[in-house]
Write a protein that holds these residues in place. Structure first.
Motif, PDB file in Angstrom:
ATOM      1  N   SER A 319       0.842  -1.196   0.000  1.00 34.15           N
ATOM      2  CA  SER A 319       0.000   0.000   0.000  1.00 34.15           C
ATOM      3  C   SER A 319       0.875   1.243   0.000  1.00 34.15           C
ATOM      4  O   SER A 319       2.085   1.173  -0.229  1.00 34.15           O
ATOM      5  CB  SER A 319      -0.895  -0.012   1.243  1.00 34.15           C
ATOM      6  OG  SER A 319      -0.120   0.242   2.411  1.00 34.15           O
ATOM      7  N   GLY A 320       0.264   2.375   0.296  1.00 33.48           N
ATOM      8  CA  GLY A 320       1.011   3.627   0.379  1.00 33.48           C
ATOM      9  C   GLY A 320       1.621   3.881   1.735  1.00 33.48           C
ATOM     10  O   GLY A 320       2.159   4.964   1.982  1.00 33.48           O
ATOM     11  N   ILE A 321       1.556   2.909   2.640  1.00 28.14           N
ATOM     12  CA  ILE A 321       2.122   3.037   3.979  1.00 28.14           C
ATOM     13  C   ILE A 321       3.477   2.333   4.014  1.00 28.14           C
ATOM     14  O   ILE A 321       3.575   1.150   3.689  1.00 28.14           O
ATOM     15  CB  ILE A 321       1.170   2.430   5.027  1.00 28.14           C
ATOM     16  CG1 ILE A 321      -0.149   3.209   5.062  1.00 28.14           C
ATOM     17  CG2 ILE A 321       1.824   2.424   6.408  1.00 28.14           C
ATOM     18  CD1 ILE A 321      -1.203   2.605   5.973  1.00 28.14           C
ATOM     19  N   VAL A 322       4.511   3.071   4.407  1.00 26.17           N
ATOM     20  CA  VAL A 322       5.877   2.558   4.433  1.00 26.17           C
ATOM     21  C   VAL A 322       6.393   2.642   5.864  1.00 26.17           C
ATOM     22  O   VAL A 322       6.402   3.718   6.468  1.00 26.17           O
ATOM     23  CB  VAL A 322       6.796   3.376   3.504  1.00 26.17           C
ATOM     24  CG1 VAL A 322       8.219   2.820   3.530  1.00 26.17           C
ATOM     25  CG2 VAL A 322       6.240   3.380   2.078  1.00 26.17           C
ATOM     26  N   THR A 323       6.826   1.516   6.425  1.00 23.70           N
ATOM     27  CA  THR A 323       7.314   1.497   7.803  1.00 23.70           C
ATOM     28  C   THR A 323       8.759   1.007   7.830  1.00 23.70           C
ATOM     29  O   THR A 323       9.134   0.093   7.098  1.00 23.70           O
ATOM     30  CB  THR A 323       6.442   0.590   8.687  1.00 23.70           C
ATOM     31  OG1 THR A 323       6.372  -0.722   8.110  1.00 23.70           O
ATOM     32  CG2 THR A 323       5.036   1.151   8.808  1.00 23.70           C
ATOM     33  N   PHE A 324       9.547   1.614   8.722  1.00 28.26           N
ATOM     34  CA  PHE A 324      10.966   1.270   8.757  1.00 28.26           C
ATOM     35  C   PHE A 324      11.591   1.680  10.084  1.00 28.26           C
ATOM     36  O   PHE A 324      10.998   2.451  10.861  1.00 28.26           O
ATOM     37  CB  PHE A 324      11.712   1.935   7.594  1.00 28.26           C
ATOM     38  CG  PHE A 324      11.697   3.443   7.617  1.00 28.26           C
ATOM     39  CD1 PHE A 324      12.758   4.159   8.175  1.00 28.26           C
ATOM     40  CD2 PHE A 324      10.629   4.155   7.072  1.00 28.26           C
ATOM     41  CE1 PHE A 324      12.760   5.544   8.198  1.00 28.26           C
ATOM     42  CE2 PHE A 324      10.618   5.554   7.091  1.00 28.26           C
ATOM     43  CZ  PHE A 324      11.683   6.243   7.655  1.00 28.26           C
ATOM     44  N   THR A 325      12.779   1.161  10.335  1.00 29.69           N
ATOM     45  CA  THR A 325      13.580   1.552  11.491  1.00 29.69           C
ATOM     46  C   THR A 325      14.985   1.896  11.013  1.00 29.69           C
ATOM     47  O   THR A 325      15.428   1.446   9.940  1.00 29.69           O
ATOM     48  CB  THR A 325      13.661   0.436  12.538  1.00 29.69           C
ATOM     49  OG1 THR A 325      14.203  -0.745  11.927  1.00 29.69           O
ATOM     50  CG2 THR A 325      12.290   0.132  13.125  1.00 29.69           C
TER      51      THR A 325
END
Length: 388
Positions: A319-325
Protein backbone atom coordinates in the motif's frame (compact mmCIF):
# COMPACT_ATOMS: atom_id res chain seq x y z
CA UNK A 1 -2.87 13.34 -13.25
CA UNK A 2 -1.68 16.97 -13.18
CA UNK A 3 0.41 16.90 -10.00
CA UNK A 4 1.26 20.62 -10.14
CA UNK A 5 -2.44 21.49 -10.31
CA UNK A 6 -3.29 19.07 -7.51
CA UNK A 7 -0.61 20.62 -5.33
CA UNK A 8 -1.85 24.10 -6.17
CA UNK A 9 -5.27 22.87 -5.09
CA UNK A 10 -3.76 21.79 -1.74
CA UNK A 11 -2.66 24.82 0.31
CA UNK A 12 -0.72 22.73 2.79
CA UNK A 13 1.76 21.65 0.12
CA UNK A 14 3.28 25.13 0.27
CA UNK A 15 4.16 24.66 3.94
CA UNK A 16 5.25 21.07 4.50
CA UNK A 17 6.26 17.80 2.88
CA UNK A 18 3.31 15.88 4.26
CA UNK A 19 4.09 12.16 4.47
CA UNK A 20 1.59 11.39 7.22
CA UNK A 21 -1.48 10.71 5.10
CA UNK A 22 -2.30 7.52 7.01
CA UNK A 23 -2.79 9.81 10.00
CA UNK A 24 -4.59 12.72 8.35
CA UNK A 25 -4.13 13.92 4.78
CA UNK A 26 -4.02 17.53 3.59
CA UNK A 27 -7.49 18.53 2.35
CA UNK A 28 -7.97 20.06 -1.11
CA UNK A 29 -9.39 23.52 -1.65
CA UNK A 30 -12.95 22.40 -2.58
CA UNK A 31 -13.25 20.53 0.75
CA UNK A 32 -11.81 23.45 2.71
CA UNK A 33 -14.19 25.87 1.03
CA UNK A 34 -17.26 23.67 1.50
CA UNK A 35 -16.63 23.30 5.23
CA UNK A 36 -15.73 26.96 5.74
CA UNK A 37 -18.69 28.25 3.79
CA UNK A 38 -21.21 26.18 5.70
CA UNK A 39 -19.69 27.07 9.06
CA UNK A 40 -19.77 30.73 8.07
CA UNK A 41 -23.42 30.36 7.12
CA UNK A 42 -24.16 28.79 10.51
CA UNK A 43 -22.54 31.77 12.20
CA UNK A 44 -24.67 34.26 10.31
CA UNK A 45 -28.13 32.69 10.09
CA UNK A 46 -28.07 29.86 12.67
CA UNK A 47 -27.14 26.18 12.64
CA UNK A 48 -30.60 24.73 11.98
CA UNK A 49 -31.35 27.31 9.32
CA UNK A 50 -28.02 26.70 7.58
CA UNK A 51 -28.70 22.95 7.47
CA UNK A 52 -32.10 23.61 5.92
CA UNK A 53 -30.66 25.96 3.32
CA UNK A 54 -27.90 23.49 2.40
CA UNK A 55 -30.11 20.40 2.63
CA UNK A 56 -29.27 19.36 -0.93
CA UNK A 57 -25.54 19.39 -0.15
CA UNK A 58 -26.14 17.37 3.02
CA UNK A 59 -28.14 14.77 1.08
CA UNK A 60 -25.53 14.67 -1.67
CA UNK A 61 -23.08 13.09 0.77
CA UNK A 62 -24.97 9.77 0.54
CA UNK A 63 -24.87 9.69 -3.26
CA UNK A 64 -21.22 10.76 -3.38
CA UNK A 65 -19.95 8.13 -0.93
CA UNK A 66 -22.15 5.41 -2.40
CA UNK A 67 -20.85 6.18 -5.87
CA UNK A 68 -17.26 6.08 -4.68
CA UNK A 69 -17.50 2.54 -3.24
CA UNK A 70 -20.10 0.99 -5.56
CA UNK A 71 -22.97 1.04 -3.05
CA UNK A 72 -26.52 2.39 -2.95
CA UNK A 73 -27.24 5.66 -1.15
CA UNK A 74 -29.58 3.94 1.32
CA UNK A 75 -26.68 1.67 2.38
CA UNK A 76 -24.63 4.61 3.68
CA UNK A 77 -24.68 6.15 7.16
CA UNK A 78 -22.85 9.32 8.17
CA UNK A 79 -20.91 8.74 11.39
CA UNK A 80 -18.53 11.02 13.25
CA UNK A 81 -15.44 8.83 12.74
CA UNK A 82 -14.34 5.40 11.56
CA UNK A 83 -14.06 4.01 15.08
CA UNK A 84 -17.66 4.88 15.89
CA UNK A 85 -18.80 3.56 12.49
CA UNK A 86 -17.05 0.26 13.13
CA UNK A 87 -18.40 0.10 16.69
CA UNK A 88 -21.97 0.75 15.55
CA UNK A 89 -21.69 -2.16 13.13
CA UNK A 90 -19.88 -4.59 15.40
CA UNK A 91 -22.04 -4.06 18.49
CA UNK A 92 -25.19 -4.42 16.39
CA UNK A 93 -24.38 -8.04 15.53
CA UNK A 94 -26.50 -10.48 17.60
CA UNK A 95 -23.71 -12.66 18.98
CA UNK A 96 -24.58 -15.75 21.01
CA UNK A 97 -22.67 -18.01 23.36
CA UNK A 98 -20.21 -20.16 21.41
CA UNK A 99 -20.07 -17.96 18.31
CA UNK A 100 -16.64 -17.55 16.74
CA UNK A 101 -15.06 -14.31 15.46
CA UNK A 102 -12.20 -14.74 12.99
CA UNK A 103 -9.74 -11.91 12.49
CA UNK A 104 -6.17 -11.28 11.30
CA UNK A 105 -2.90 -11.06 13.21
CA UNK A 106 -2.63 -7.45 12.01
CA UNK A 107 -5.93 -6.38 13.57
CA UNK A 108 -6.06 -2.87 14.99
CA UNK A 109 -5.89 -2.84 18.78
CA UNK A 110 -9.07 -0.78 19.15
CA UNK A 111 -11.04 -3.46 17.33
CA UNK A 112 -9.32 -6.20 19.32
CA UNK A 113 -10.48 -4.56 22.55
CA UNK A 114 -14.06 -4.66 21.30
CA UNK A 115 -13.73 -8.35 20.45
CA UNK A 116 -12.54 -9.15 23.94
CA UNK A 117 -15.32 -7.14 25.56
CA UNK A 118 -17.97 -9.04 23.61
CA UNK A 119 -16.19 -12.33 24.24
CA UNK A 120 -16.33 -11.74 27.99
CA UNK A 121 -19.96 -10.60 27.94
CA UNK A 122 -21.46 -13.14 25.54
CA UNK A 123 -19.21 -16.19 25.53
CA UNK A 124 -17.86 -15.51 22.04
CA UNK A 125 -14.50 -16.98 20.98
CA UNK A 126 -12.02 -14.71 19.18
CA UNK A 127 -9.56 -16.54 16.94
CA UNK A 128 -6.81 -15.20 14.71
CA UNK A 129 -6.24 -16.65 11.27
CA UNK A 130 -2.50 -17.22 10.63
CA UNK A 131 -0.58 -15.40 7.93
CA UNK A 132 0.82 -16.63 4.66
CA UNK A 133 4.58 -16.49 4.23
CA UNK A 134 4.31 -12.94 2.89
CA UNK A 135 2.44 -11.70 5.98
CA UNK A 136 -1.07 -11.45 4.56
CA UNK A 137 -3.98 -13.43 5.93
CA UNK A 138 -3.84 -17.06 4.76
CA UNK A 139 -6.87 -17.86 2.62
CA UNK A 140 -6.31 -21.59 3.05
CA UNK A 141 -6.28 -21.22 6.83
CA UNK A 142 -9.38 -19.03 6.71
CA UNK A 143 -11.26 -21.55 4.61
CA UNK A 144 -10.28 -24.35 6.99
CA UNK A 145 -11.71 -22.40 9.92
CA UNK A 146 -14.92 -21.62 8.04
CA UNK A 147 -15.37 -25.29 7.21
CA UNK A 148 -15.25 -26.11 10.94
CA UNK A 149 -18.42 -24.05 11.40
CA UNK A 150 -19.68 -21.85 14.19
CA UNK A 151 -18.21 -18.66 12.72
CA UNK A 152 -20.53 -15.69 13.23
CA UNK A 153 -18.21 -13.00 11.87
CA UNK A 154 -15.06 -12.52 9.83
CA UNK A 155 -13.66 -9.10 10.72
CA UNK A 156 -10.64 -7.80 8.89
CA UNK A 157 -8.70 -4.61 8.23
CA UNK A 158 -8.17 -3.90 4.54
CA UNK A 159 -4.84 -2.13 5.08
CA UNK A 160 -3.13 -2.46 8.48
CA UNK A 161 -1.78 0.77 9.91
CA UNK A 162 1.69 -0.55 10.63
CA UNK A 163 3.13 -2.90 8.00
CA UNK A 164 2.30 -1.68 4.51
CA UNK A 165 0.34 -4.68 3.21
CA UNK A 166 -3.06 -5.02 1.54
CA UNK A 167 -5.13 -8.04 2.55
CA UNK A 168 -6.88 -10.12 -0.18
CA UNK A 169 -10.28 -8.80 0.82
CA UNK A 170 -12.21 -9.88 -2.28
CA UNK A 171 -11.05 -13.47 -1.86
CA UNK A 172 -12.09 -13.30 1.80
CA UNK A 173 -15.49 -12.06 0.67
CA UNK A 174 -15.91 -15.00 -1.69
CA UNK A 175 -15.19 -17.46 1.12
CA UNK A 176 -17.57 -15.69 3.50
CA UNK A 177 -20.39 -15.83 0.95
CA UNK A 178 -19.76 -19.51 0.27
CA UNK A 179 -20.09 -20.29 3.98
CA UNK A 180 -22.86 -17.80 4.79
CA UNK A 181 -20.73 -15.83 7.26
CA UNK A 182 -21.05 -12.12 8.03
CA UNK A 183 -18.09 -10.03 6.84
CA UNK A 184 -17.04 -6.69 8.41
CA UNK A 185 -14.24 -4.73 6.73
CA UNK A 186 -12.31 -1.91 8.38
CA UNK A 187 -11.38 0.27 5.40
CA UNK A 188 -10.15 3.36 7.23
CA UNK A 189 -6.70 3.10 5.57
CA UNK A 190 -7.87 2.04 2.11
CA UNK A 191 -10.75 4.29 1.03
CA UNK A 192 -9.15 7.13 -0.90
CA UNK A 193 -5.86 5.40 -1.77
CA UNK A 194 -7.06 2.12 -3.31
CA UNK A 195 -9.95 1.07 -5.50
CA UNK A 196 -12.64 -0.03 -3.04
CA UNK A 197 -15.81 -1.59 -4.47
CA UNK A 198 -18.12 -3.29 -1.98
CA UNK A 199 -19.65 -5.50 -4.66
CA UNK A 200 -16.26 -6.78 -5.78
CA UNK A 201 -15.13 -7.21 -2.17
CA UNK A 202 -18.36 -8.85 -1.06
CA UNK A 203 -18.37 -7.38 2.44
CA UNK A 204 -21.59 -6.93 4.40
CA UNK A 205 -20.33 -3.99 6.44
CA UNK A 206 -17.56 -1.46 5.83
CA UNK A 207 -16.32 1.42 7.97
CA UNK A 208 -14.13 4.31 6.86
CA UNK A 209 -12.90 7.73 7.92
CA UNK A 210 -12.83 11.09 6.22
CA UNK A 211 -9.52 12.43 7.50
CA UNK A 212 -7.05 9.95 5.99
CA UNK A 213 -6.59 9.16 2.30
CA UNK A 214 -10.04 10.44 1.39
CA UNK A 215 -8.80 13.95 2.30
CA UNK A 216 -12.03 14.92 4.03
CA UNK A 217 -12.57 16.83 7.27
CA UNK A 218 -11.39 15.40 10.56
CA UNK A 219 -14.28 14.23 12.74
CA UNK A 220 -16.15 12.57 9.86
CA UNK A 221 -16.64 8.99 8.73
CA UNK A 222 -19.16 6.62 7.21
CA UNK A 223 -20.56 3.14 7.47
CA UNK A 224 -21.74 0.92 4.61
CA UNK A 225 -24.38 -1.71 5.43
CA UNK A 226 -25.56 -4.07 2.71
CA UNK A 227 -29.30 -3.68 2.05
CA UNK A 228 -30.07 -7.32 2.62
CA UNK A 229 -28.79 -7.35 6.19
CA UNK A 230 -29.80 -3.93 7.55
CA UNK A 231 -32.96 -5.22 9.23
CA UNK A 232 -31.07 -8.04 10.96
CA UNK A 233 -28.90 -5.60 12.92
CA UNK A 234 -29.97 -3.51 15.88
CA UNK A 235 -27.57 -0.64 16.64
CA UNK A 236 -26.33 -0.39 20.24
CA UNK A 237 -28.15 2.91 20.69
CA UNK A 238 -30.94 4.73 18.87
CA UNK A 239 -32.34 8.24 18.69
CA UNK A 240 -34.90 10.13 16.62
CA UNK A 241 -32.63 9.95 13.57
CA UNK A 242 -32.36 6.18 13.74
CA UNK A 243 -35.94 5.44 14.78
CA UNK A 244 -39.45 6.93 15.00
CA UNK A 245 -41.25 7.20 18.33
CA UNK A 246 -44.58 5.37 18.41
CA UNK A 247 -46.65 6.61 21.37
CA UNK A 248 -47.29 5.64 24.03
CA UNK A 249 -44.37 3.23 24.42
CA UNK A 250 -42.91 1.96 21.18
CA UNK A 251 -40.60 2.84 18.33
CA UNK A 252 -39.82 1.80 14.78
CA UNK A 253 -36.27 1.68 13.48
CA UNK A 254 -35.32 3.04 10.08
CA UNK A 255 -35.24 0.40 7.37
CA UNK A 256 -32.02 1.69 5.82
CA UNK A 257 -28.48 2.41 7.00
CA UNK A 258 -29.57 5.65 8.63
CA UNK A 259 -30.61 3.52 11.63
CA UNK A 260 -26.88 3.68 12.49
CA UNK A 261 -26.81 7.48 12.62
CA UNK A 262 -27.52 10.02 15.35
CA UNK A 263 -29.48 13.19 14.69
CA UNK A 264 -26.85 15.65 15.91
CA UNK A 265 -23.86 15.79 13.62
CA UNK A 266 -21.07 17.94 12.19
CA UNK A 267 -23.09 19.20 9.23
CA UNK A 268 -20.24 21.17 7.64
CA UNK A 269 -18.15 18.01 7.89
CA UNK A 270 -20.81 15.89 6.22
CA UNK A 271 -20.96 18.33 3.32
CA UNK A 272 -17.17 18.40 3.13
CA UNK A 273 -16.92 14.62 3.17
CA UNK A 274 -19.30 14.44 0.23
CA UNK A 275 -17.10 16.92 -1.63
CA UNK A 276 -14.02 14.83 -0.78
CA UNK A 277 -15.71 11.72 -2.19
CA UNK A 278 -16.53 13.60 -5.39
CA UNK A 279 -12.96 14.86 -5.62
CA UNK A 280 -11.52 11.34 -5.38
CA UNK A 281 -14.07 9.96 -7.83
CA UNK A 282 -13.27 12.70 -10.36
CA UNK A 283 -9.56 11.83 -10.22
CA UNK A 284 -10.37 8.13 -10.51
CA UNK A 285 -9.46 5.55 -7.89
CA UNK A 286 -7.34 3.43 -10.29
CA UNK A 287 -5.21 6.48 -11.14
CA UNK A 288 -4.91 7.37 -7.45
CA UNK A 289 -3.87 3.82 -6.55
CA UNK A 290 -1.24 3.72 -9.29
CA UNK A 291 0.28 7.02 -8.17
CA UNK A 292 0.24 6.22 -4.45
CA UNK A 293 1.67 2.71 -4.70
CA UNK A 294 4.32 3.88 -7.17
CA UNK A 295 5.59 6.59 -4.83
CA UNK A 296 5.56 4.20 -1.89
CA UNK A 297 7.53 1.58 -3.78
CA UNK A 298 10.16 4.14 -4.74
CA UNK A 299 10.53 5.13 -1.10
CA UNK A 300 10.84 1.49 0.00
CA UNK A 301 13.53 0.87 -2.59
CA UNK A 302 15.54 3.90 -1.48
CA UNK A 303 15.19 3.02 2.20
CA UNK A 304 16.19 -0.60 1.64
CA UNK A 305 19.40 0.59 -0.04
CA UNK A 306 20.45 2.56 3.05
CA UNK A 307 22.83 0.74 5.41
CA UNK A 308 21.32 0.11 8.82
CA UNK A 309 17.78 0.85 7.66
CA UNK A 310 15.19 -1.92 7.82
CA UNK A 311 11.95 -1.76 5.85
CA UNK A 312 9.28 -3.65 7.81
CA UNK A 313 6.53 -3.82 5.21
CA UNK A 314 4.98 -7.16 4.38
CA UNK A 315 2.57 -8.57 1.83
CA UNK A 316 2.45 -9.47 -1.84
CA UNK A 317 0.49 -6.29 -2.56
CA UNK A 318 1.92 -3.15 -0.90
CA UNK A 319 0.00 0.00 0.00
CA UNK A 320 1.01 3.63 0.38
CA UNK A 321 2.12 3.04 3.98
CA UNK A 322 5.88 2.56 4.43
CA UNK A 323 7.31 1.50 7.80
CA UNK A 324 10.97 1.27 8.76
CA UNK A 325 13.58 1.55 11.49
CA UNK A 326 17.08 3.05 11.55
CA UNK A 327 19.67 1.27 13.68
CA UNK A 328 20.52 3.13 16.86
CA UNK A 329 17.77 5.74 16.58
CA UNK A 330 14.37 5.85 18.23
CA UNK A 331 11.46 6.38 15.80
CA UNK A 332 10.13 9.26 17.91
CA UNK A 333 13.46 11.07 17.59
CA UNK A 334 13.47 10.54 13.82
CA UNK A 335 9.96 11.97 13.61
CA UNK A 336 10.94 15.02 15.64
CA UNK A 337 14.05 15.67 13.54
CA UNK A 338 12.07 15.38 10.30
CA UNK A 339 9.48 17.84 11.60
CA UNK A 340 12.20 20.40 12.25
CA UNK A 341 13.03 20.18 8.53
CA UNK A 342 9.42 20.56 7.40
CA UNK A 343 8.71 16.87 6.79
CA UNK A 344 5.71 15.21 8.44
CA UNK A 345 6.00 11.52 9.27
CA UNK A 346 4.66 9.49 12.17
CA UNK A 347 5.50 6.72 14.61
CA UNK A 348 3.54 3.50 14.70
CA UNK A 349 3.56 0.95 17.51
CA UNK A 350 3.04 -2.44 15.86
CA UNK A 351 3.40 -4.29 19.15
CA UNK A 352 0.10 -2.83 20.30
CA UNK A 353 -1.76 -3.71 17.12
CA UNK A 354 -3.87 -6.74 17.79
CA UNK A 355 -2.36 -10.19 17.67
CA UNK A 356 0.83 -9.92 15.60
CA UNK A 357 3.45 -12.17 17.26
CA UNK A 358 6.32 -10.69 15.24
CA UNK A 359 5.65 -6.98 15.75
CA UNK A 360 8.46 -4.61 16.75
CA UNK A 361 7.92 -2.12 19.60
CA UNK A 362 7.81 0.95 17.35
CA UNK A 363 8.70 2.09 13.84
CA UNK A 364 8.75 5.15 11.63
CA UNK A 365 5.74 5.39 9.33
CA UNK A 366 5.78 7.44 6.15
CA UNK A 367 2.54 7.38 4.18
CA UNK A 368 2.40 8.98 0.75
CA UNK A 369 -0.43 10.39 -1.30
CA UNK A 370 -0.85 11.35 -4.94
CA UNK A 371 -0.02 15.01 -4.30
CA UNK A 372 3.40 14.10 -2.90
CA UNK A 373 6.44 14.33 -5.16
CA UNK A 374 9.70 12.49 -5.65
CA UNK A 375 11.45 15.60 -4.33
CA UNK A 376 9.54 15.27 -1.05
CA UNK A 377 10.65 11.66 -0.75
CA UNK A 378 14.22 12.84 -1.26
CA UNK A 379 13.73 15.46 1.46
CA UNK A 380 12.74 12.72 3.89
CA UNK A 381 15.71 10.57 2.93
CA UNK A 382 18.07 13.52 3.35
CA UNK A 383 17.00 14.20 6.95
CA UNK A 384 17.17 10.60 8.19
CA UNK A 385 19.99 10.00 10.67
CA UNK A 386 23.06 7.92 9.95
CA UNK A 387 22.71 4.42 11.43
CA UNK A 388 24.81 3.69 14.53
Amino acid sequence: MDIDQLRSDTPGCANVAHLNNAGAALPPRPVIDAVAEHFALESTIGGYEAAERNAASVRHFYDAVAGLIGAHADEIAYVENATRAWDMAFYAIPFADGDRILTATSEYSSNAIAYQQVAAAKGVRVETVPDDRDGTLSLDALEAELVKGGVRLVSLNHVPTHNGLVHPVAEVGRLCREHGVLYLLDACQSVGQLTVDVNEIGCDLLSATGRKFLRGPRGTGFLYVRREIVRTLEPPFLDLQAATWKAPGGFEMRQDAVRFETWERYVAGQIGLGVAADYAADLGLPAIETRVTGLAQRLRTELAARPGTTVLDKGARPSGIVTFTVDGHEPAAIKAAALEHGVNINVTSPISHGYDPHAVPSAVRASVHYYNTENELDRLLSVLPTPR
